[in-house]
Design a protein around this motif. Structure first.
Motif, PDB file in Angstrom:
ATOM      1  N   PRO A 499       0.770  -1.251   0.000  1.00 21.57           N
ATOM      2  CA  PRO A 499       0.000   0.000   0.000  1.00 21.57           C
ATOM      3  C   PRO A 499       0.797   1.295   0.000  1.00 21.57           C
ATOM      4  CG  PRO A 499       0.097  -0.891   2.205  1.00 21.57           C
ATOM      5  CD  PRO A 499       0.786  -1.891   1.319  1.00 21.57           C
ATOM      6  N   GLY A 500       2.143   1.208   0.139  1.00 20.74           N
ATOM      7  CA  GLY A 500       2.891   2.450   0.258  1.00 20.74           C
ATOM      8  C   GLY A 500       2.470   3.201   1.505  1.00 20.74           C
ATOM      9  N   ARG A 501       2.344   4.534   1.388  1.00 22.57           N
ATOM     10  CA  ARG A 501       1.908   5.341   2.542  1.00 22.57           C
ATOM     11  C   ARG A 501       0.435   5.127   2.847  1.00 22.57           C
ATOM     12  NH1 ARG A 501       2.482  11.275   1.365  1.00 22.57           N
ATOM     13  NH2 ARG A 501       1.554  11.358   3.456  1.00 22.57           N
ATOM     14  N   GLY A 502      -0.306   4.648   1.879  1.00 15.90           N
ATOM     15  CA  GLY A 502      -1.740   4.466   2.009  1.00 15.90           C
ATOM     16  C   GLY A 502      -2.350   4.348   0.636  1.00 15.90           C
ATOM     17  N   ILE A 503      -3.648   4.119   0.591  1.00 15.19           N
ATOM     18  CA  ILE A 503      -4.343   3.870  -0.679  1.00 15.19           C
ATOM     19  C   ILE A 503      -5.535   4.806  -0.779  1.00 15.19           C
ATOM     20  CG2 ILE A 503      -5.620   2.170  -2.063  1.00 15.19           C
ATOM     21  CD1 ILE A 503      -4.118  -0.018  -0.465  1.00 15.19           C
ATOM     22  N   ILE A 504      -5.726   5.364  -1.967  1.00 23.39           N
ATOM     23  CA  ILE A 504      -6.947   6.083  -2.307  1.00 23.39           C
ATOM     24  C   ILE A 504      -7.646   5.287  -3.402  1.00 23.39           C
ATOM     25  CG2 ILE A 504      -7.919   8.183  -3.309  1.00 23.39           C
ATOM     26  CD1 ILE A 504      -5.496   9.693  -2.167  1.00 23.39           C
ATOM     27  N   ILE A 505      -8.944   5.064  -3.252  1.00 21.31           N
ATOM     28  CA  ILE A 505      -9.731   4.412  -4.303  1.00 21.31           C
ATOM     29  C   ILE A 505     -10.654   5.474  -4.874  1.00 21.31           C
ATOM     30  CG2 ILE A 505     -11.259   2.507  -4.896  1.00 21.31           C
ATOM     31  CD1 ILE A 505     -10.248   1.009  -2.486  1.00 21.31           C
ATOM     32  N   HIS A 506     -10.418   5.839  -6.114  1.00 20.69           N
ATOM     33  CA  HIS A 506     -11.081   7.014  -6.694  1.00 20.69           C
ATOM     34  C   HIS A 506     -11.043   6.889  -8.207  1.00 20.69           C
ATOM     35  CE1 HIS A 506     -12.154  11.201  -7.447  1.00 20.69           C
ATOM     36  NE2 HIS A 506     -11.058  11.351  -8.165  1.00 20.69           N
ATOM     37  N   ASN A 507     -12.026   7.477  -8.869  1.00 19.96           N
ATOM     38  CA  ASN A 507     -11.964   7.627 -10.318  1.00 19.96           C
ATOM     39  C   ASN A 507     -12.759   8.867 -10.693  1.00 19.96           C
ATOM     40  OD1 ASN A 507     -14.845   6.808 -11.117  1.00 19.96           O
ATOM     41  ND2 ASN A 507     -14.165   5.011  -9.951  1.00 19.96           N
ATOM     42  N   ASP A 508     -12.583   9.294 -11.939  1.00 19.28           N
ATOM     43  CA  ASP A 508     -13.209  10.530 -12.405  1.00 19.28           C
ATOM     44  C   ASP A 508     -14.443  10.247 -13.249  1.00 19.28           C
ATOM     45  OD1 ASP A 508     -12.718  13.098 -11.782  1.00 19.28           O
ATOM     46  OD2 ASP A 508     -11.247  13.485 -13.347  1.00 19.28           O
ATOM     47  N   GLY A 509     -14.936   9.004 -13.204  1.00 18.04           N
ATOM     48  CA  GLY A 509     -16.122   8.674 -13.975  1.00 18.04           C
ATOM     49  C   GLY A 509     -17.357   9.349 -13.403  1.00 18.04           C
ATOM     50  N   GLN A 510     -18.428   9.331 -14.183  1.00 21.11           N
ATOM     51  CA  GLN A 510     -19.679   9.888 -13.679  1.00 21.11           C
ATOM     52  C   GLN A 510     -20.121   9.160 -12.418  1.00 21.11           C
ATOM     53  OE1 GLN A 510     -22.882   9.844 -16.528  1.00 21.11           O
ATOM     54  NE2 GLN A 510     -24.324  10.860 -15.171  1.00 21.11           N
ATOM     55  N   HIS A 511     -19.788   7.841 -12.353  1.00 23.77           N
ATOM     56  CA  HIS A 511     -20.157   7.034 -11.191  1.00 23.77           C
ATOM     57  C   HIS A 511     -18.928   6.293 -10.674  1.00 23.77           C
ATOM     58  CE1 HIS A 511     -24.262   7.989 -12.035  1.00 23.77           C
ATOM     59  NE2 HIS A 511     -24.213   7.425 -13.218  1.00 23.77           N
ATOM     60  N   PHE A 512     -18.783   6.241  -9.362  1.00 21.84           N
ATOM     61  CA  PHE A 512     -17.685   5.501  -8.754  1.00 21.84           C
ATOM     62  C   PHE A 512     -17.760   4.035  -9.156  1.00 21.84           C
ATOM     63  CE2 PHE A 512     -16.256   2.800  -5.221  1.00 21.84           C
ATOM     64  CZ  PHE A 512     -14.918   3.173  -5.158  1.00 21.84           C
ATOM     65  N   SER A 513     -18.933   3.422  -8.952  1.00 27.11           N
ATOM     66  CA  SER A 513     -19.165   2.059  -9.423  1.00 27.11           C
ATOM     67  C   SER A 513     -20.638   1.705  -9.262  1.00 27.11           C
ATOM     68  CB  SER A 513     -18.328   1.038  -8.654  1.00 27.11           C
ATOM     69  OG  SER A 513     -18.692  -0.284  -9.035  1.00 27.11           O
ATOM     70  N   ALA A 514     -21.221   1.187 -10.333  1.00 26.53           N
ATOM     71  CA  ALA A 514     -22.620   0.766 -10.300  1.00 26.53           C
ATOM     72  C   ALA A 514     -22.761  -0.664  -9.806  1.00 26.53           C
ATOM     73  CB  ALA A 514     -23.233   0.902 -11.689  1.00 26.53           C
ATOM     74  N   GLY A 515     -21.669  -1.251  -9.284  1.00 25.05           N
ATOM     75  CA  GLY A 515     -21.746  -2.591  -8.719  1.00 25.05           C
ATOM     76  C   GLY A 515     -20.999  -3.612  -9.546  1.00 25.05           C
ATOM     77  N   VAL A 516     -21.182  -4.875  -9.180  1.00 25.51           N
ATOM     78  CA  VAL A 516     -20.509  -5.966  -9.888  1.00 25.51           C
ATOM     79  C   VAL A 516     -21.141  -6.140 -11.271  1.00 25.51           C
ATOM     80  CG1 VAL A 516     -20.064  -8.453  -9.843  1.00 25.51           C
ATOM     81  CG2 VAL A 516     -19.819  -7.104  -7.762  1.00 25.51           C
ATOM     82  N   ASN A 517     -20.350  -6.565 -12.226  1.00 23.94           N
ATOM     83  CA  ASN A 517     -20.781  -6.752 -13.606  1.00 23.94           C
ATOM     84  C   ASN A 517     -21.857  -7.845 -13.697  1.00 23.94           C
ATOM     85  OD1 ASN A 517     -21.024  -7.311 -16.340  1.00 23.94           O
ATOM     86  ND2 ASN A 517     -18.846  -7.010 -16.749  1.00 23.94           N
ATOM     87  N   LEU A 518     -23.121  -7.422 -13.870  1.00 25.75           N
ATOM     88  CA  LEU A 518     -24.235  -8.379 -13.940  1.00 25.75           C
ATOM     89  C   LEU A 518     -24.140  -9.282 -15.157  1.00 25.75           C
ATOM     90  CD1 LEU A 518     -27.600  -6.651 -12.950  1.00 25.75           C
ATOM     91  CD2 LEU A 518     -26.449  -8.557 -11.824  1.00 25.75           C
ATOM     92  N   GLN A 519     -23.600  -8.742 -16.241  1.00 24.61           N
ATOM     93  CA  GLN A 519     -23.452  -9.546 -17.457  1.00 24.61           C
ATOM     94  C   GLN A 519     -22.615 -10.798 -17.178  1.00 24.61           C
ATOM     95  OE1 GLN A 519     -24.658  -9.248 -20.628  1.00 24.61           O
ATOM     96  NE2 GLN A 519     -23.569 -11.126 -21.163  1.00 24.61           N
ATOM     97  N   ARG A 520     -21.576 -10.609 -16.362  1.00 28.24           N
ATOM     98  CA  ARG A 520     -20.715 -11.748 -16.035  1.00 28.24           C
ATOM     99  C   ARG A 520     -21.483 -12.785 -15.227  1.00 28.24           C
ATOM    100  NH1 ARG A 520     -18.050 -15.485 -17.156  1.00 28.24           N
ATOM    101  NH2 ARG A 520     -16.101 -16.063 -16.129  1.00 28.24           N
ATOM    102  N   PHE A 521     -22.329 -12.342 -14.296  1.00 24.79           N
ATOM    103  CA  PHE A 521     -23.110 -13.309 -13.524  1.00 24.79           C
ATOM    104  C   PHE A 521     -24.117 -14.030 -14.410  1.00 24.79           C
ATOM    105  CE2 PHE A 521     -22.075 -10.906  -9.483  1.00 24.79           C
ATOM    106  CZ  PHE A 521     -21.298 -11.926  -8.966  1.00 24.79           C
TER     107      PHE A 521
END
Length: 768
Positions: A499-521
């Motif tokens: 992790p180094g000094r620490g971890i940031i979980i971030h992205n610049d998308g309109q949405h952080f995440s809409a969840g797990v990929n349903l298509q794969r399930f």
């Protein structure tokens, strides 16, 4: 602590309680500031009828204009005849009345005697120049006056165009820029006092070009929207869908306004004339989504219809996606001689040439135009970023070969890109041809730009892992809607293990995440690969476990949808720094599943820590997950334990998430220790039986459907240990195992398969 000029604004008044004025008042109140909302007095004996109605619209708005209903307590109301003297207590007065110069001038004259000397006055106009607005006012008023042009809906649209007049003081401009950025959460673009400013001038032109080209080429509106949507980095509504969303009547008025104020030689006039079809639809009450439909509508039998541009008649909607819409980029999108390629090229070359023609007359910095389109119209890339993707030299050469006019800025600078990285710093080419660093306020970081200065440590089709200059590692998801899959979680686990000094979980998308990929399930289910589902979930769980017990702090920095598996990742972080427009929740029950990445476990644990009672915690988690409850703001998320106010933080401006997350990691890293591993109390079959009885009662009275009962029983099984279980203590791994078992059992049911299919096909939530 740094001093901010915007700190001098303590109380705000908004005059004009229409859609824009009430939205501005709502956002000021969202930010925690008292606001006075005024309008004309009512005619029915209730002097404040207009502003009372505005509050009611704010209360009922969808999407929600307010963080919570409590925000309304910060808005006081009145009318301009009885209460205008109250502006004497206000530091900033925002005028948002009808776009008529005579009405605005009368208001300003009425206002001036009541203003304290340091008060700032701004107009929300998008069409009237400052020079005309203050023409009859004295210099003292003009020095404290500017334009602050918000976009609708105010809470969600990020652009704020800030326009100064000849006499506007620098202090006024800096105060407004700082307050609108830090406090109201806006991306501030400073504009010259030119017609249409930047956002609407380019954005409305782009829409008009799309309509004109689709009509001329005989393209159906579904194809035009599919091409001039996601493939071009424009929201999926495209042209005609966006017209319906905004309202055909409102768009027609905007077009007329621009036509009236733009110079005669402006290319807008070639596409901005009266549109007979749009006028006919408006006259028939077909004004878009707010009415009976517009370009798209539903027939009396519920069938989806689309209009034929050549005949004006409705026909069944075409759901097919043109092959070109699946192209790999803009260069491929505009290559070829087929009708769709011609449409894409004609649209893009006109938009890009028009944007370049505004330099230097409207702005000397292409970044201003790119920012306006990304912040005000939700484009993924601005016009000059699009030019770089195509290649400026390639674009100019093709335009010249087709005898198209090339603006001087492009013709003189065709030998290189508009944006480049030099010595690790992203720069933009200005009107004089020189490159300079991006113009962003201190503390503002847009990661889609920042990532161009970085090389990923690891990367796969779903995610990237970076080490920032600070030594902090950053995980970025980058699939469609940032849906999570095995590749996404592999990068999460890799970061957690180093992790180094620490971890940031971030992205610049309109949405952080809409969840797990349903298509794969769905693929797992169709293949009957139940062990594959179990293995996927186990890997997901272990990645989340690695985050939770990481040796360094992990900060989740989400914006937009952060639901399902996306929230499960966040739930295992050390701390959250969330944008105030975040949507948090666990929604798996809506597709016939249960959270399988530790979501049930973490919700159960959070409710226990709030109540100190395992049974009460189980009931709270049972109902919350069963109903698929979400929160559309941190204020709402507090009551659902998705947001922990004694631990987590909020940020009004999403462009400041990274800076805030970086600060938080720095504050936490010294002496950081991961949390102690909890022990759970599962209360066994008796509680499971009572939960099942609750579900059966809901089925009997029509509240639930049969598969709701099945899903709810599995949620109960996780929280209690099962129907036949004895009360017992349980570890985190026990809860993980229970989640996976319930998930796989539900995945085997045809009812869950049907729910997943309905969601993936765009039909929404199926109740079966």
């Amino acid at each position: 602590m740094a001093s901010h000029p915007g700190n001098s604004l303590r109380r705000v008044c908004v005059i004009g309680a229409g859609t824009m004025g009430s939205g501005i008042a709502g956002q000021v109140a969202n930010a925690g500031y008292p606001v006075l909302l005024l309008d004309m007095p009512g005619n029915d004996g209730n002097r404040n009828a207009i502003t009372e109605a505005a509050l009611e619209r704010l209360r009922k708005s969808d999407p929600p204009a307010l963080f919570s209903e409590d925000v309304l307590n910060r808005i006081s109301i009145g009318n301009i005849e009885d209460d205008l003297a109250s502006v004497a207590d206000c530091d900033w007065i925002v005028e948002a009345v009808v776009e008529r110069l005579d009405i605005k001038r009368v208001l300003y004259r009425s206002l001036q005697p009541h203003l304290k000397p340091e008060a700032i006055v701004t107009s929300n106009t998008s069409t009237i120049p400052i020079s005309l607005l203050v023409e009859e006012m004295d210099d003292e008023f003009a020095r404290r006056f500017a334009i602050t042009h918000f976009f609708n809906p105010v809470r969600y649209m990020r652009l704020l165009e800030l326009v100064r007049g000849e006499k506007t003081e620098n202090e006024v401009v800096e105060t407004l820029a700082d307050f609108c950025d830090r406090v109201l959460g806006k991306g501030v673009v400073r504009c010259a006092d030119t017609p249409g400013f930047l956002g609407n001038r380019v954005g409305v032109f782009a829409l008009q070009v799309g309509i004109a080209e689709a009509t001329q080429l005989g393209l159906d509106i579904e194809t035009a929207d599919a091409l001039m949507g996601r493939p071009m980095g424009i929201p999926k509504t495209g042209i005609f869908g966006l017209y319906d969303l905004i309202g055909l009547d409102l768009m027609a008025d905007v077009v007329r306004s621009l036509r009236a104020i733009l110079p005669a030689e402006d290319p807008f006039h070639a596409v901005g004339g009266e549109n007979a079809l749009i006028n006919k639809l408006c006259e028939s009450g077909l004004t878009g989504n707010k009415g009976r439909g517009g370009f798209y509508r539903r027939g009396e039998d519920g069938a989806k219809l689309a209009i034929d541009l050549s005949t004006g008649d409705y026909r069944p909607r075409n759901r097919g996606v043109p092959e070109r819409a699946e192209s790999g980029g803009l260069a491929e999108l505009v290559s070829g001689d087929d009708l769709n390629a011609k449409f894409c090229w004609n649209v893009l070359n006109r938009i890009l040439r028009y944007s370049a023609s505004l330099i230097p007359a409207v702005t000397e910095n292409p970044q201003d135009i790119d920012d306006a389109m990304k912040l005000g119209y939700n484009w993924i890339k601005g016009p000059f970023e699009m030019l770089d993707e195509i290649g400026v030299e390639t674009f100019v050469a093709r335009c010249q070969a087709e005898d198209l006019t090339v603006p001087d800025f492009l013709r003189n600078n065709a030998s290189g890109p508009i944006y480049r990285v030099d010595d690790g710093v992203l720069q933009v080419r200005r009107a004089d041809g020189a490159y300079r660093p991006l113009d962003l306020p201190e503390g503002v970081v847009r990661f889609h730009l920042k990532r161009r200065e970085l090389e990923p440590d690891s990367e796969n089709p779903s995610a990237s892992l970076f080490t920032l200059e600070s030594g902090i590692r950053l995980v970025e998801f980058h699939t469609k809607a940032n849906a999570l899959d095995a590749d996404s979680m592999a990068l999460v686990r890799e970061a957690a293990e180093n992790p180094g000094r620490g971890i940031i979980i971030h992205n610049d998308g309109q949405h952080f995440s809409a969840g797990v990929n349903l298509q794969r399930f769905r693929e797992f289910i169709d293949a009957g690969d139940w062990s594959g589902i179990d293995a996927f979930l186990d890997d997901f769980q272990q990645a989340c476990r690695a985050l939770k017990y990481c040796a360094a702090p992990v900060v989740g920095a989400p914006s937009g949808l952060s639901i399902g598996g996306g929230f499960e990742v966040l739930a295992h972080c050390s701390k959250l720094v969330v944008h105030t427009n975040v949507v948090l929740g666990l929604v798996e029950s809506l597709v016939g599943l249960v959270p399988g990445g530790g979501g049930v476990k973490e919700t159960f644990l959070r409710w226990y820590r709030k109540s100190g009672d395992w049974e009460q915690a189980a009931w709270n988690a049972f109902k919350q997950i069963g109903y698929g409850r979400t929160a559309s703001s941190p204020d709402q998320a507090k009551s659902l334990a998705y947001f922990l106010p004694d631990r987590d933080e909020t940020v009004m401006n999403r462009d400041r998430l990274m800076s805030a997350a970086t600060r938080v990691v720095g504050e936490m890293e010294s002496g950081y220790r991961p949390p102690e591993k909890p022990e759970f109390q599962l209360l066994g079959g008796d509680l499971h039986g009572r939960m099942h009885a609750f579900l059966e009662k809901g089925l009997a009275d029509g509240t639930f459907h049969p598969h709701d009962v099945t899903v709810g029983s599995e949620i109960a099984a996780i929280l209690t240990g099962g129907e036949q279980a004895e009360p017992r203590r349980a570890s985190e791994q026990d809860l993980y195992d229970l989640e996976r078992s319930s998930f796989v059992r539900l995945a085997r049911t045809p009812q869950t398969r049907a729910r997943i299919e309905a969601m993936l096909s765009g039909k929404g939530t199926l109740r079966n």
